[in-house]
Design an enzyme around this catalytic site. Structure first.
Site, short mmCIF file in Angstrom:
data_model
loop_
_atom_site.label_atom_id
_atom_site.label_comp_id
_atom_site.label_asym_id
_atom_site.label_seq_id
_atom_site.Cartn_x
_atom_site.Cartn_y
_atom_site.Cartn_z
N ASP A 60 0.76 -1.26 -0.01
CA ASP A 60 0.14 -0.05 0.07
C ASP A 60 0.87 1.22 0.12
OD1 ASP A 60 -2.75 1.01 0.55
OD2 ASP A 60 -1.42 2.32 2.13
N TYR A 96 2.66 10.01 -0.05
CA TYR A 96 3.50 9.52 1.17
C TYR A 96 5.04 9.89 0.62
CZ TYR A 96 -0.38 6.46 2.75
OH TYR A 96 -1.57 6.03 2.77
N LYS A 156 -2.79 5.92 -4.38
CA LYS A 156 -3.79 6.84 -4.12
C LYS A 156 -3.62 8.16 -4.47
CE LYS A 156 -3.99 4.53 0.63
NZ LYS A 156 -2.55 4.49 0.81
N HIS A 179 -7.97 9.24 -2.02
CA HIS A 179 -7.23 9.01 -0.74
C HIS A 179 -8.11 9.67 0.30
CE1 HIS A 179 -2.90 9.08 1.32
NE2 HIS A 179 -3.78 8.69 2.28
#
Ligand SMILES: NC(=O)c1ccc[n+]([C@@H]2O[C@H](COP(=O)([O-])OP(=O)(O)OC[C@H]3O[C@@H](n4cnc5c(N)ncnc54)[C@H](OP(=O)(O)O)[C@@H]3O)[C@@H](O)[C@H]2O)c1
Length: 279
Positions: A47, A52, A77, A110
């Protein structure tokens, strides 16, 4: 008691590995070696997210691990500021370039963004799927009302809802809604971002089974047919967290853990992104 190692989508053919590896460290960066350790430990569901900044490390690890691309279920995402159609398409292209892959297995919105209409976002999400850039699509952090709007407005079926879930957070309503809508529920922060480890009930159950608190918490989710995506930066914990398929919690233990829910149990709580409540 056996639990499925992967959870089948009801809306389409396909399945998602029930235990995945999160790649959003709270502090510091993510080394590709950490993700390689996860792949070597047996995780086949990774994931990540554009936000990120870990997509390059994830892609590097997938290539370095020697695990064939088609054996890995890869999620990324699109973050809440990129939900206009043009921004959305660019974010997907940027993700694929950073990961150095042709497609992801699951593409998620997200967070919802009250400033950007879902009538624009959901067709953009479906388009990524129709173009072959994502095999499956879904949403994260949507409450039930938003989920229903998203389903209505999306030309392609959604297969998954990702949301925070662990023993300190009651997600009964959202989980029931996901099941009714035939979505796989993917639990993020399944270890409560580390807050569970001093819990006496979890420690007691872990001791009974000769296992770790993390294994008990993850198994509790999996016995509800919920997928979980724990993160750890430490290879021994990464392996320990994956070793949950031969543990069985009794009905009484499942209930004792469910009773740990707290009103302040949520650990990921950006303000203002979910309008109308969390479930
Ligand atoms: N969709 C979303 O909005 C969203 C939001 C948040 C998270 N996520 C996803 O969910 C993933 C997991 O969430 P998270 O990383 O926030 O929290 P988490 O997995 O619940 O907890 C991670 C923390 O637990 C510690 N830990 C892990 N295994 C352990 C063990 N066996 N024993 C003791 N400590 C252990 C880790 O420390 P060490 O590194 O020291 O082991 C780390 O501090 C993220 O990485 C991300 O991919 C998604």
């Amino acid at each position: 008691m056996t639990v499925p190692t992967s959870l089948a989508f009801s809306m389409e053919s396909g399945a998602i590995p029930a235990l995945g590896f999160g790649t959003s460290p709270m502090t510091g960066g993510l080394s590709a070696d950490t993700v390689v350790a996860a792949l070597k430990a047996g995780y086949r569901h990774i994931d990540t997210g554009r936000k990120y900044g870990t997509e390059p490390a994830v892609g590097e690890a997938m290539r370095a691990s020697g695990v064939p691309r088609e054996d890995i279920f890869l999620t990324t995402k699109v973050s809440h500021e990129n939900l206009h159609a043009g921004d959305f398409a660019k974010s997907v292209d940027d993700s694929l370039a950073a990961l150095k892959v042709d497609y992801v297995d699951l593409l998620l919105v997200h967070w919802p963004n009250p400033e950007i209409a879902l009538s624009e976002t959901m067709p953009a999400l479906a388009k990524a799927k129709m173009q072959g850039l994502a095999r499956h699509i879904g949403v994260a952090n949507f409450n039930i009302a938003l989920l229903d709007q998203a389903i209505d407005l999306c030309p392609e079926p959604l297969v998954a809802l990702q949301a925070e879930y662990h023993p300190y957070l009651d997600q009964a309503k959202l989980l029931a809604a996901a099941r009714q809508r035939k979505l796989v529920f993917i639990a993020y922060c399944p270890l409560g971002r580390g807050r569970l480890f001093d819990d006496p009930v979890l420690a007691d159950i872990a001791k009974t089974h000769g296992r770790s608190v993390a294994q008990v918490a993850l198994r509790w989710l999996m016995q509800q047919n919920v997928a979980a995506i724990p993160f750890s930066s430490k290879p021994e914990r990464i392996a320990d967290n994956f070793n949950v398929f031969d543990l069985t919690l009794s009905d009484d233990e499942m209930k004792r853990i469910a009773a740990l829910k707290r009103p302040d149990g949520r650990v990921a709580n950006p303000k203002g992104r979910v309008s109308g409540g969390w479930d």
